[in-house]
Write a protein that holds these residues in place. Structure first.
Motif, PDB file in Angstrom:
ATOM      1  N   GLU A  62      -3.169 -63.883   9.695  1.00  0.00           N
ATOM      2  CA  GLU A  62      -1.991 -64.402   8.715  1.00  0.00           C
ATOM      3  C   GLU A  62      -0.667 -63.821   9.057  1.00  0.00           C
ATOM      4  OE1 GLU A  62      -3.764 -65.346   4.397  1.00  0.00           O
ATOM      5  OE2 GLU A  62      -4.291 -63.164   5.271  1.00  0.00           O
ATOM      6  N   SER A  63      -0.649 -62.754   9.816  1.00  0.00           N
ATOM      7  CA  SER A  63       0.618 -62.200  10.306  1.00  0.00           C
ATOM      8  C   SER A  63       1.114 -62.444  11.603  1.00  0.00           C
ATOM      9  CB  SER A  63       0.534 -60.495  10.153  1.00  0.00           C
ATOM     10  OG  SER A  63      -0.415 -60.214  11.366  1.00  0.00           O
ATOM     11  N   THR A  64       0.320 -63.271  12.497  1.00  0.00           N
ATOM     12  CA  THR A  64       0.745 -63.853  13.806  1.00  0.00           C
ATOM     13  C   THR A  64       1.908 -64.745  13.522  1.00  0.00           C
ATOM     14  OG1 THR A  64      -1.481 -63.317  14.411  1.00  0.00           O
ATOM     15  CG2 THR A  64      -0.202 -64.659  15.872  1.00  0.00           C
TER      16      THR A  64
END
Length: 122
Positions: A108-110
């Protein structure tokens, strides 16, 4: 005489086979409830479908594949979520050098974006 020839041939085979530069790469899908499809690193296809928590097979790249090291590329894929699919690319490039094992985790942080500006398809 024969032993010297055999040793020489084995040495030549070792040199020819051992000189090829190669590296390995794997992609891991850590996106909850989302399937990654047609996953590529640059022009190299790494997986057809990656379900949440699943990694691609380890892919070996060699000079014979047309790769020169080091190589940097983005990861591209179709993200399928709730029966909708959208094409995405990572904003970050991932560098792979010879004799390296590159492990790319998509979560999700990519940072990703849709270069086509296309809304999800039904």
């Amino acid at each position: 005489v024969y032993m010297k020839k055999i040793i020489y041939i084995l040495f030549c085979l070792f040199v020819l086979c051992g000189c090829r530069e190669k590296a390995k790469i794997v992609i891991i899908n850590e996106l909850p409830n989302a399937i990654m499809k047609d996953v590529k690193w640059g022009s190299f296809s790494l997986s057809g479908s990656l379900y949440p928590g699943v990694s691609s097979a380890i892919y070996t790249l060699e000079e014979s594949d047309g790769v020169s090291f080091p190589k940097e590329s983005i990861v591209s894929f179709y993200l399928e979520l709730n029966n909708k699919s959208v094409y995405l690319e990572t904003r970050q490039t991932y560098r792979l050098d010879k004799d390296e094992f590159l492990r790319i985790v998509i979560d999700e942080s990519t940072p990703v974006y849709n270069p086509l500006g296309v809304k999800p398809r039904q």
